[in-house]
Design a protein around this motif. Structure first.
Motif: not given
Length: 117
Positions: A15-16, A64-68, A81-85
């Motif tokens: 989630g981080g 998709e939708g979590r990393f950019t 950029e990684m989110s909701r790992v």
């Protein structure tokens, strides 16, 4: 320097968020775009995200939708950029050209990301 240098890897709870950076000699990516790859334990290296010279980006369905992916052309840097790992264990992230194996430059050391619960 021919090999990219990746940084920013860490242990992150599910989630981080995390931000990976890759620095390479300016122009080394050429017309092939930039991309992030990862390799988990016992797995093959896979494409995570790609930034084509046209500006088009593609992301692996699993992120998709979590990393950019983005780039700072002035600094010769490509960012992930990684989110909701997810708690998927350890993987080493690398950057390289984004146009397939025949265009790769020498791989850098990569940077380890560990998603844990």
């Amino acid at each position: 320097q021919v090999q990219p240098v990746e940084s920013g890897g860490a242990l992150v709870q599910a989630g981080g968020s995390l931000r990976l950076s890759c620095v390479a000699s300016r122009g080394i990516f050429g017309p092939y775009g930039m991309a992030w790859y990862r390799q988990g334990l016992g797995a093959q290296r896979e494409l995570v995200a790609r930034f084509a010279n046209t500006g088009v980006t593609n992301h692996n369905e699993s992120v998709e939708g979590r990393f950019t992916i983005s780039k700072d052309s002035g600094k010769g840097t490509v960012i992930l950029e990684m989110s909701r790992v997810r708690a998927e264990g350890r993987a080493v992230y690398y950057c390289n050209r984004g146009a397939g194996a025949s265009t790769f430059i020498p791989w850098g050391q990569g940077n380890q990301v560990t998603g844990c619960s």
